[in-house]
Design a protein around this motif. Structure first.
Motif, PDB file in Angstrom:
ATOM      1  N   ASP A  59      10.790   3.243   5.351  1.00  0.00           N
ATOM      2  CA  ASP A  59      10.560   2.103   5.832  1.00  0.00           C
ATOM      3  C   ASP A  59      12.331   1.480   6.458  1.00  0.00           C
ATOM      4  N   MET A  69       0.818  -1.168   0.031  1.00  0.00           N
ATOM      5  CA  MET A  69       0.035  -0.219  -0.034  1.00  0.00           C
ATOM      6  C   MET A  69       0.832   0.893  -0.074  1.00  0.00           C
ATOM      7  N   GLU A  99      -0.302  -3.993  10.018  1.00  0.00           N
ATOM      8  CA  GLU A  99      -2.137  -3.698  10.875  1.00  0.00           C
ATOM      9  C   GLU A  99      -1.794  -4.851  11.828  1.00  0.00           C
ATOM     10  N   LYS A 135       1.325   0.680  15.120  1.00  0.00           N
ATOM     11  CA  LYS A 135       0.890   1.427  14.589  1.00  0.00           C
ATOM     12  C   LYS A 135       1.329   2.614  15.436  1.00  0.00           C
TER      13      LYS A 135
HETATM   14  N1  LIG Z   1      -2.841  -4.937   1.247  1.00  0.00           N
HETATM   15  C1  LIG Z   1      -3.919  -4.633   0.902  1.00  0.00           C
HETATM   16  O1  LIG Z   1      -4.636  -4.932   0.149  1.00  0.00           O
HETATM   17  C2  LIG Z   1      -4.335  -3.588   1.999  1.00  0.00           C
HETATM   18  C3  LIG Z   1      -5.846  -2.719   1.557  1.00  0.00           C
HETATM   19  C4  LIG Z   1      -6.117  -1.216   1.990  1.00  0.00           C
HETATM   20  C5  LIG Z   1      -5.696  -1.145   2.913  1.00  0.00           C
HETATM   21  N2  LIG Z   1      -4.956  -1.869   4.133  1.00  0.00           N
HETATM   22  C6  LIG Z   1      -3.710  -1.504   5.352  1.00  0.00           C
HETATM   23  O2  LIG Z   1      -2.179  -0.672   4.764  1.00  0.00           O
HETATM   24  C7  LIG Z   1      -1.798  -1.549   5.952  1.00  0.00           C
HETATM   25  C8  LIG Z   1       0.228  -1.978   5.420  1.00  0.00           C
HETATM   26  O3  LIG Z   1      -0.461  -2.409   3.997  1.00  0.00           O
HETATM   27  P1  LIG Z   1       0.550  -3.672   3.275  1.00  0.00           P
HETATM   28  O4  LIG Z   1      -0.126  -4.488   2.341  1.00  0.00           O
HETATM   29  O5  LIG Z   1       1.260  -2.195   2.286  1.00  0.00           O
HETATM   30  O6  LIG Z   1       1.557  -4.421   4.013  1.00  0.00           O
HETATM   31  P2  LIG Z   1       3.429  -4.429   3.489  1.00  0.00           P
HETATM   32  O7  LIG Z   1       3.806  -5.791   4.646  1.00  0.00           O
HETATM   33  O8  LIG Z   1       3.369  -5.289   2.286  1.00  0.00           O
HETATM   34  O9  LIG Z   1       4.063  -3.271   4.494  1.00  0.00           O
HETATM   35  C9  LIG Z   1       4.200  -2.657   5.517  1.00  0.00           C
HETATM   36  C10 LIG Z   1       5.594  -2.221   5.288  1.00  0.00           C
HETATM   37  O10 LIG Z   1       5.413  -1.523   6.384  1.00  0.00           O
HETATM   38  C11 LIG Z   1       6.672  -1.887   7.174  1.00  0.00           C
HETATM   39  N3  LIG Z   1       7.038  -1.533   8.080  1.00  0.00           N
HETATM   40  C12 LIG Z   1       6.637  -1.959   9.806  1.00  0.00           C
HETATM   41  N4  LIG Z   1       7.550  -1.641  10.776  1.00  0.00           N
HETATM   42  C13 LIG Z   1       8.007  -0.127  10.599  1.00  0.00           C
HETATM   43  C14 LIG Z   1       7.978   1.137  11.050  1.00  0.00           C
HETATM   44  N5  LIG Z   1       8.474   1.038  12.320  1.00  0.00           N
HETATM   45  N6  LIG Z   1       9.106   1.953  10.341  1.00  0.00           N
HETATM   46  C15 LIG Z   1       8.850   1.866   8.804  1.00  0.00           C
HETATM   47  N7  LIG Z   1       8.210   1.107   8.560  1.00  0.00           N
HETATM   48  C16 LIG Z   1       7.860   0.150   9.422  1.00  0.00           C
HETATM   49  C17 LIG Z   1       7.333  -3.362   6.621  1.00  0.00           C
HETATM   50  O11 LIG Z   1       8.837  -3.330   6.492  1.00  0.00           O
HETATM   51  C18 LIG Z   1       6.426  -3.464   4.947  1.00  0.00           C
HETATM   52  O12 LIG Z   1       7.269  -2.880   4.384  1.00  0.00           O
HETATM   53  C19 LIG Z   1      -2.336  -1.746   6.720  1.00  0.00           C
HETATM   54  O13 LIG Z   1      -3.015  -0.490   8.051  1.00  0.00           O
HETATM   55  C20 LIG Z   1      -3.221  -2.316   6.299  1.00  0.00           C
HETATM   56  O14 LIG Z   1      -4.075  -2.972   7.140  1.00  0.00           O
HETATM   57  C21 LIG Z   1      -4.174  -3.035   3.073  1.00  0.00           C
END
Ligand SMILES: NC(=O)c1ccc[n+]([C@@H]2O[C@H](COP(=O)([O-])OP(=O)(O)OC[C@H]3O[C@@H](n4cnc5c(N)ncnc54)[C@H](O)[C@@H]3O)[C@@H](O)[C@H]2O)c1
Length: 407
Positions: free
Chosen positions: A35, A16, A94, A99
């Motif tokens: 990240d 995302m 998530e 968060k």
């Molecule tokens: N994937 C989907 O379809 C989708 C759709 C809408 C919303 N979301 C929401 O978006 C958010 C991210 O989801 P995603 O699928 O992109 O996850 P993802 O696992 O692909 O990416 C999350 C990233 O966050 C990074 N991270 C973790 N802790 C961190 C920190 N303290 N500082 C900086 N970076 C950090 C990780 O290294 C990872 O690259 C979640 O809250 C999810 O619920 C996801």
């Protein structure tokens, strides 16, 4: 509060975060993508570059615009390294404790007038805002996957969100080429809640032996004009991801019978049959070919003459003119479940009727919004279908939402 977002931070460069950074940069914003993992940052940049290159090949962008867009994206590993930004968008995993850590850092690293947004799908925006000294600047901005293509953003006001921050988030989403809708800070917001009916009712039909996965999918594609049937869609999303959302929404809403996750899906998840990504889910995949992988234990069902009449009226008013009796029954049950969940969401003040419809059309590609469907099919017919179904089940899972009960 900031009103015009020119510089943004996106924290989390996964699926995302990378997509949102691309959207912001494409609309003239300077973006600082953060990240903890340098690998993820490299992958995010390479992914964005590949997509922008494709736009140049298709003639949608000039080479100079490509350069400018990519130059607007900077990367770093620590929130503390951020320059002052107008908006910081959190898109990390998530998990509430992660968060909270991110928001505590953003609280220190951003100017007091900056908007702090979370892309959470299922956590409470109000709770996410807890570590921020001035929580009025925290809002939800829920993008959909893939962010560069999906036009919807749900803007969520938490308990302490200020009107100025909500307005700024709405304006920012629009400036980034998206259609924003307003949603209350409730489980699943609009889309992830109202869409439950599509999946859960399909699973119940399978569990009751009314029809197999391919039959249900075909009815919803052919007669409902949905782009994908519910089982194909669960296979694409991932059964584990879809089950987790169902479970979370059901749990957080106080476990209502109508949203109870289905044991068939739970068993498939436990067996590792997670959908396309595992090569098997509701279907077995062999390249482009797919065959149903969950057998149906077919059982006959009986409808009262009155309910059979209601199903015929429901399906023809719903546009499924040449549906047979069982097809009409499937169509009626699935659509009635979606419409009813939209009715409950409306009754609970989750969003306005028009925002619910906009969200479902743009967030899930439904051919029509559930409340527009309600009007098209007719309040009396929808109420009749829900009432007849409710009489067949003692647990109240089809109890009509207040608006439909008095129709
Ligand atoms: N994937 C989907 O379809 C989708 C759709 C809408 C919303 N979301 C929401 O978006 C958010 C991210 O989801 P995603 O699928 O992109 O996850 P993802 O696992 O692909 O990416 C999350 C990233 O966050 C990074 N991270 C973790 N802790 C961190 C920190 N303290 N500082 C900086 N970076 C950090 C990780 O290294 C990872 O690259 C979640 O809250 C999810 O619920 C996801």
């Amino acid at each position: 509060m900031v009103t015009n977002v020119k510089t943004a931070a996106v924290v989390g460069a996964g699926t995302m975060g990378a997509g949102i950074a691309q959207v912001a940069a494409a609309h003239g914003c300077t973006v600082h993508l953060v990240d903890v993992s340098t690998d993820v940052l490299h992958r995010a940049r390479a992914g964005i570059q590949a997509q922008v290159d494709r736009q140049v090949e298709k003639g949608r962008l000039t080479a100079a615009e490509r350069e400018e867009q990519l130059a607007r994206i900077r990367t770093c590993q620590h929130i503390a390294e951020l320059p002052p930004v107008d908006l910081a968008m959190e898109a990390v995993v998530e998990d509430m404790s992660v968060k909270h850590r991110v928001f505590a850092e953003l609280d220190r690293a951003t100017p007091p007038e900056a908007i702090l947004a979370t892309n959470t799908s299922s956590l409470s925006v109000s709770r996410i805002a807890e570590p921020v000294r001035d929580p009025s600047r925290v809002v939800g901005m829920h993008f959909f996957n893939p962010a560069p293509l999906m036009p919807l953003v749900e803007v969520i006001a938490g308990a302490a969100s200020g009107a100025a921050a909500v307005d700024a988030a709405l304006a920012c989403a629009a400036a980034w080429g998206k259609t924003p809708v307003r949603a209350k800070d409730t489980p699943g917001f609009i889309v992830n809640r109202v869409a439950r009916g599509y999946y859960l009712e399909a699973l119940r039909l399978l569990g009751e032996g009314v029809a197999g996965v391919d039959e249900v999918d075909s009815v919803m594609r052919t007669h409902g004009r949905f782009r994908m049937g519910p089982f194909e869609l669960m296979d694409l999303v991932g059964l584990d991801v879809n089950f987790a959302v169902s479970h979370s929404v059901w749990q957080q809403l106080g476990r209502p019978a109508r949203l109870e996750p289905h044991s068939i899906q739970q068993s498939l998840v436990a067996a590792g049959h997670l959908g396309r990504k595992a090569g098997r889910g509701f279907y077995q995949y062999d390249g482009e070919l797919k065959v149903p992988a969950v057998p149906v234990d077919r059982r006959s069902y009986r409808l009262s003459p009155l309910f059979a009449d209601i199903c015929r009226a429901f399906t023809s008013a719903g546009g499924a003119l040449d549906a047979g009796a069982t097809e009409g029954y499937i169509f009626t049950r699935i659509l009635a479940a979606i419409i009813n969940e939209a009715g409950w969401a409306l009754a609970e003040g989750v969003a306005s009727a028009s925002d619910i419809d906009t969200a479902m059309v743009l967030g899930t590609n439904y051919p029509l919004g559930p409340l527009a469907w309600w009007e098209k099919i007719g309040p009396r017919t929808v109420r009749g279908a829900l009432k007849a179904l409710n009489e067949m089940h003692a647990d109240g899972r089809y109890a009509p939402a207040p608006r439909f009960a008095d129709a």
